[in-house]
Design a protein around this motif. Structure first.
Motif, PDB file in Angstrom:
ATOM      1  N   ALA A   1      42.286  43.682  40.308  1.00 57.69           N
ATOM      2  CA  ALA A   1      42.412  43.801  41.556  1.00 57.69           C
ATOM      3  C   ALA A   1      43.332  45.204  41.785  1.00 57.69           C
ATOM      4  N   GLY A   2      42.855  45.660  42.416  1.00 57.44           N
ATOM      5  CA  GLY A   2      44.948  47.058  41.831  1.00 57.44           C
ATOM      6  C   GLY A   2      44.041  48.553  41.391  1.00 57.44           C
ATOM      7  N   ASP A   3      43.408  48.227  39.982  1.00 56.92           N
ATOM      8  CA  ASP A   3      42.329  48.751  39.576  1.00 56.92           C
ATOM      9  C   ASP A   3      41.718  49.572  39.855  1.00 56.92           C
ATOM     10  N   TYR A   4      41.075  51.151  40.144  1.00 61.56           N
ATOM     11  CA  TYR A   4      40.152  51.695  40.890  1.00 61.56           C
ATOM     12  C   TYR A   4      40.458  52.672  40.221  1.00 61.56           C
ATOM     13  N   ILE A   5      38.762  53.319  40.162  1.00 63.87           N
ATOM     14  CA  ILE A   5      38.144  54.058  39.024  1.00 63.87           C
ATOM     15  C   ILE A   5      37.252  54.672  40.711  1.00 63.87           C
TER      16      ILE A   5
ATOM     17  N   TRP B   1      40.541  41.876  29.322  1.00 62.62           N
ATOM     18  CA  TRP B   1      41.442  40.819  30.237  1.00 62.62           C
ATOM     19  C   TRP B   1      41.869  39.686  29.822  1.00 62.62           C
ATOM     20  N   THR B   2      42.876  38.962  29.554  1.00 67.73           N
ATOM     21  CA  THR B   2      42.412  37.242  29.139  1.00 67.73           C
ATOM     22  C   THR B   2      41.169  36.772  30.386  1.00 67.73           C
ATOM     23  N   ASN B   3      41.010  35.661  29.210  1.00 65.22           N
ATOM     24  CA  ASN B   3      39.517  34.355  30.267  1.00 65.22           C
ATOM     25  C   ASN B   3      40.085  33.917  31.359  1.00 65.22           C
ATOM     26  N   PHE B   4      41.688  33.596  30.579  1.00 69.13           N
ATOM     27  CA  PHE B   4      42.840  32.778  31.638  1.00 69.13           C
ATOM     28  C   PHE B   4      43.248  33.450  32.906  1.00 69.13           C
ATOM     29  N   MET B   5      43.100  34.888  33.267  1.00 73.39           N
ATOM     30  CA  MET B   5      43.127  35.338  34.266  1.00 73.39           C
ATOM     31  C   MET B   5      42.307  35.319  35.429  1.00 73.39           C
ATOM     32  N   SER B   6      42.643  35.289  36.329  1.00 71.13           N
ATOM     33  CA  SER B   6      41.867  35.529  37.748  1.00 71.13           C
ATOM     34  C   SER B   6      41.671  36.995  38.234  1.00 71.13           C
ATOM     35  N   PRO B   7      40.480  37.353  37.815  1.00 70.44           N
ATOM     36  CA  PRO B   7      40.613  39.381  37.980  1.00 70.44           C
ATOM     37  C   PRO B   7      40.418  40.091  39.267  1.00 70.44           C
ATOM     38  N   PHE B   8      40.483  39.117  40.422  1.00 71.12           N
ATOM     39  CA  PHE B   8      40.178  39.574  42.023  1.00 71.12           C
ATOM     40  C   PHE B   8      41.730  39.222  42.330  1.00 71.12           C
ATOM     41  N   THR B   9      42.591  38.522  41.625  1.00 72.27           N
ATOM     42  CA  THR B   9      43.846  38.415  42.321  1.00 72.27           C
ATOM     43  C   THR B   9      44.957  39.126  42.660  1.00 72.27           C
ATOM     44  N   GLY B  10      45.312  39.826  43.590  1.00 75.67           N
ATOM     45  CA  GLY B  10      46.050  40.885  43.586  1.00 75.67           C
ATOM     46  C   GLY B  10      45.641  41.997  44.896  1.00 75.67           C
ATOM     47  N   ILE B  11      47.038  43.108  44.748  1.00 75.28           N
ATOM     48  CA  ILE B  11      46.737  44.091  45.730  1.00 75.28           C
ATOM     49  C   ILE B  11      46.960  45.230  44.839  1.00 75.28           C
ATOM     50  N   THR B  12      46.496  46.184  45.227  1.00 75.72           N
ATOM     51  CA  THR B  12      47.210  48.229  44.734  1.00 75.72           C
ATOM     52  C   THR B  12      48.038  48.100  45.021  1.00 75.72           C
ATOM     53  N   THR B  13      49.413  48.972  44.168  1.00 81.32           N
ATOM     54  CA  THR B  13      50.129  48.776  43.733  1.00 81.32           C
ATOM     55  C   THR B  13      50.875  50.435  43.595  1.00 81.32           C
ATOM     56  N   VAL B  14      51.425  51.165  44.095  1.00 83.88           N
ATOM     57  CA  VAL B  14      52.315  52.664  43.804  1.00 83.88           C
ATOM     58  C   VAL B  14      52.888  51.906  41.932  1.00 83.88           C
ATOM     59  N   ASP B  15      54.089  50.644  41.567  1.00 87.30           N
ATOM     60  CA  ASP B  15      54.475  50.919  40.884  1.00 87.30           C
ATOM     61  C   ASP B  15      53.557  50.245  40.016  1.00 87.30           C
ATOM     62  N   PHE B  16      53.715  50.317  38.200  1.00 86.46           N
ATOM     63  CA  PHE B  16      53.143  49.972  37.547  1.00 86.46           C
ATOM     64  C   PHE B  16      52.740  48.834  36.778  1.00 86.46           C
ATOM     65  N   ASN B  17      53.281  47.802  37.450  1.00 89.46           N
ATOM     66  CA  ASN B  17      53.637  46.487  37.389  1.00 89.46           C
ATOM     67  C   ASN B  17      52.942  45.710  38.596  1.00 89.46           C
ATOM     68  N   GLY B  18      53.249  45.726  39.447  1.00 89.92           N
ATOM     69  CA  GLY B  18      52.787  44.549  40.703  1.00 89.92           C
ATOM     70  C   GLY B  18      53.961  43.810  40.592  1.00 89.92           C
ATOM     71  N   ASP B  19      53.416  41.859  41.163  1.00 92.11           N
ATOM     72  CA  ASP B  19      54.181  41.469  41.906  1.00 92.11           C
ATOM     73  C   ASP B  19      54.198  40.490  40.345  1.00 92.11           C
ATOM     74  N   ILE B  20      55.743  39.539  40.819  1.00 93.17           N
ATOM     75  CA  ILE B  20      55.869  38.788  40.229  1.00 93.17           C
ATOM     76  C   ILE B  20      54.671  37.745  40.542  1.00 93.17           C
ATOM     77  N   GLY B  21      54.398  35.885  39.326  1.00 91.16           N
ATOM     78  CA  GLY B  21      53.642  35.415  39.355  1.00 91.16           C
ATOM     79  C   GLY B  21      52.706  35.105  39.482  1.00 91.16           C
ATOM     80  N   LEU B  22      51.710  36.290  38.951  1.00 98.38           N
ATOM     81  CA  LEU B  22      50.513  36.441  38.875  1.00 98.38           C
ATOM     82  C   LEU B  22      50.681  36.302  36.777  1.00 98.38           C
ATOM     83  N   ILE B  23      49.470  35.953  36.356  1.00 99.82           N
ATOM     84  CA  ILE B  23      48.471  36.185  34.734  1.00 99.82           C
ATOM     85  C   ILE B  23      49.581  37.574  34.144  1.00 99.82           C
ATOM     86  N   GLY B  24      50.343  38.087  33.694  1.00 99.57           N
ATOM     87  CA  GLY B  24      51.344  38.493  33.561  1.00 99.57           C
ATOM     88  C   GLY B  24      50.735  39.521  30.893  1.00 99.57           C
TER      89      GLY B  24
END
Length: 469
Positions: A78-82, A205-228
């Motif tokens: 989520a948030g990675d877009y080409i 991406w780690t298999n533990f991660m949710s690939p669809f959770t999150g938003i598009t951010t201008v910041d490279f990091n994005g929000d806390i609370g997700l798989i880092g």
């Protein structure tokens, strides 16, 4: 002239005529032999199968604009877009059955420029939560292009199933205050062994991660609370049937070293992950995932041999709200999974007084809203929270002497993204975070007597421009 001379002349003419007739006969025989040889060659050529001919406008190797060839293989989170309309596709066609290609390579990416203004302190080229330390009134501006990205995908149809590869990198080496050296993000390959089973190996991406959770951010990091710790070297086996996917993986031990280990920490088994994902009708998505890991110290490296298991679970949901907005959420909880949750410390520490490995409880929560205002404009709101057990962290800092450990972090991002054409995207964002960390406590005499906590926050504004090629 005498009759004798006349006779001689006539005899000479007859002789010449005879010689000429013989020469012509020899030439005719040679021509006949040559014609027979040419006819034999023609017969051989006609007996050969006809070479395939290309349709008008086709060629064995083609170049075309766009990356639709690999668009159905979605490896972005989520948030990675080409956009699939950008980039270029190189297609190699087979020697028959034109025009279907057997091998396609797509090349795409973007150049991204960022302008950053910190209102409280310099937090680097990305919003570094661990750098928040209460240095107020240190406004700072940054401009950089380190997020610029390059992506190469391929797919090949073979006799044993389709094979796909991904290579991707950027210039974000060394974190927020790092260099512009090229770094590998993904180096991943997949093989469709059967219509339902896929084998993969490499780094992604780690298999533990949710690939669809999150938003598009201008910041490279994005929000806390997700798989880092999101990209991991691994081998993976996945079963998929329509909207359902189940995958298991053995991954490189992520953060299996200890907060302090006296040099005898040893990663002796991989991390094991499992993920179930379902894409429901209407654009809704559901996911459950888990991880099991091992912390280990080796007596051959000093001290004693100890082991302790760490574990974690995650639940994630995306809800499509009448095609106007998307609610995206995830909750992660576990014991000893600190390195996986964004904003958490290492997941365990070695207690030199007891000789035991102690794991640290961790929790991550994320919620976001994506509003599609128009076809070209979206508003994205995200909130995240990462919490580690306060008592565990205070004990860890006191026992190990390692302070400045994150106890909990809260973050929020709000932005407007405008994409007037496929090749250009602009974003304006404001972000805020609050960090609580461990600090040493001294008595009036300056003697260290305890471990405590301190809370600070930071505010940042950022503009970003993506130029897709």
């Amino acid at each position: 002239m005498t009759s004798k001379n006349i006779g001689r002349v006539l005899l000479g003419g007859v002789a010449l005529a005879v010689l000429s007739t013989g020469a012509q006969a020899d030439e005719l025989s040679q021509l006949k032999a040559q014609l027979e040889a040419l006819q034999a060659q023609v017969n051989q050529l006609e007996a050969r199968p006809a070479a395939p001919t290309l349709p008008e406008g086709a060629s064995w190797i083609t170049f075309r604009r766009g990356t639709e060839a690999t668009a159905d293989w979605n490896t972005a989170r989520a948030g990675d877009y080409i956009p699939s309309s950008s980039g270029v596709t190189i297609a190699i066609t087979p020697s028959a059955d034109l025009p279907a290609p057997v091998h396609e390579v797509t090349i795409s990416g973007y150049v991204k420029g960022d302008v950053i203004y910190d209102f409280d302190q310099d937090l680097g080229d990305l919003f570094s939560y661990t750098a928040i330390n209460g240095r107020d009134d240190q406004e700072h501006i940054r401009l950089h292009a380190r997020q610029t990205r390059f992506n190469i995908k391929s797919k090949s149809d073979t006799a044993i199933g389709q094979i796909r590869t991904l290579i991707e990198g950027d210039f974000f080496s060394g974190g927020s205050f790092g260099s512009t050296d090229w770094r590998m993000r993904h180096a991943w390959g997949e093989w469709d062994m059967t219509p339902n089973w896929t084998f993969g190996a490499g780094q992604t991406w780690t298999n533990f991660m949710s690939p669809f959770t999150g938003i598009t951010t201008v910041d490279f990091n994005g929000d806390i609370g997700l798989i880092g710790a999101s990209r991991n070297a691994q081998v993976r086996l996945a079963w998929h049937d329509g909207p359902m996917l189940f995958a298991v993986a053995a991954e490189h031990p992520r953060d299996s070293w200890l907060l302090t280990d006296f040099g005898n920490s040893s990663s002796n088994i991989p991390d094991f992950t499992a993920r179930w994902q379902y894409d429901a009708p209407g654009g809704h998505k559901f996911l459950i995932s888990g991880v099991l890991r091992n912390y280990h110290t080796d007596s051959s490296l000093g001290g004693s041999s100890e082991s302790e298991l760490g574990w974690g679970v995650q639940g994630a949901v995306n809800i499509n709200l009448a095609d106007i907005a998307t609610l995206t959420t995830a909750v992660i909880y576990g014991d000893g999974i600190g390195g996986y949750i964004f904003g958490a410390n290492r997941g365990a520490y070695y207690d030199g007084f007891t000789g035991d490995i102690e794991t640290i409880e961790s929790m991550g929560i994320f919620a976001g809203l994506i509003f599609n205002v128009t076809d070209t404009t979206s508003i994205n709101l995200g909130w995240g929270y990462t919490d580690q057990s306060r008592s565990d962290l205070l004990d860890a800092s006191w026992v190990t002497g390692r302070y400045d450990q994150n106890v909990d972090i809260m973050s929020a991002h709000a932005n407007i993204i405008w994409q007037p054409v496929q090749q250009l995207r602009l974003g304006w964002e404001v972000m805020w975070a609050e960090r609580q960390r461990t600090v040493p406590v001294f008595d009036p005499a300056g003697t260290l007597v305890d471990a405590g906590t301190r809370t600070d926050d930071a505010l940042r504004a950022q503009f970003g421009a993506w130029f897709y090629f």
